[in-house]
Scaffold this active site. Structure first.
Site: not given
Ligand code: B16
Ligand code: MG
Length: 215
Positions: A8-10, A16, A44, A113-114, A144, A168-169
């Protein structure tokens, strides 16, 4: 036999979440309300659209679909401005050494990542070259805890989920990984991720072999 790691990224590679919080909070404040860092925990790993819906609910604000599209775009512009100032110093501790270790052992590396901004972020912190596969919010249709993002990752790697570890966090991310048939390792506090088989605080001081031994 583990042949790949999907990250996962964030919250796993970079933090982030604090930039999402700043940008969402700015939007909420413009709409006349505020929310706390504790409430921010709930968004998150949640997609942009779902995050906006939750935040509007906290503020008791109703908007049309067209207005929501505009609000999400406004928040994203602020968020992108923030992440465009990120530097490699913001990569979470131990991540680069862990990725180098995987590379040396021939273990494949993927992103799951989302975020629709994941390439901007990876480029900004200088990690693009590490990834064999990047699956993010620009390639998925379901959020997810649906396992789609990780299943697409495994498919692109040409591996069954049982050969991959997902890091994953977020609780929803762990659920997505387990539903998809992956090994799931939590990043953060064990209490926050009860479904994960085991949870590590981060990648500092831990090796791939130590993780595999605990699966
Ligand atoms: P964006 P992850 C997620 O990242 C974030 O944790 C979440 O807060 C955010 O809304 C989502 O990505 C979408 O991000 O607005 O940049 O498309 O944890 O899945 O890496
Ligand atoms: Mg995350």
């Amino acid at each position: 036999m583990i042949k790949a790691c999907i990250f996962d990224l964030d919250g796993v590679i970079v933090d982030t979440a604090r930039y999402h919080f700043i940008a969402w909070r700015r939007l909420a404040n413009e709409l006349g309300f505020d929310f706390t860092e504790k409430e921010n925990e709930q968004i998150k790993g949640v997609s942009r659209t779902e995050s906006l819906n939750l935040i509007l609910r906290w503020g008791g604000v109703e908007k049309t679909e067209a207005e929501k599209t505009e609000l999400a775009a406004r928040k994203n512009d602020w968020y992108v401005d923030l992440v465009c100032n990120m530097t490699p110093s913001e990569i979470l501790e131990g991540v680069v050494a862990f990725l180098d270790g995987l590379r040396a052992k021939g273990i494949k590396i993927a992103l799951g990542s989302a975020s629709k901004n994941s390439m901007t972020i990876l480029r900004q912190v200088g990690l693009v070259e590490y990834f064999d596969v990047v699956i993010d919010g620009t390639k998925t249709t379901r959020s997810k805890p649906d396992p789609e993002v990780f299943l697409l990752g495994a498919q692109a790697l040409g591996l069954p989920p049982s050969d991959c570890i997902v890091f994953e966090d977020a609780e929803k991310g762990i659920e997505a990984a387990l539903t998809g048939g992956f090994h799931a390792v939590g990043i953060g506090e064990p209490e926050a991720l009860p479904a994960a088989k085991f949870v590590i605080p981060g990648f500092a001081g831990i090796t791939f072999e130590e993780i595999v031994a605990r699966l």
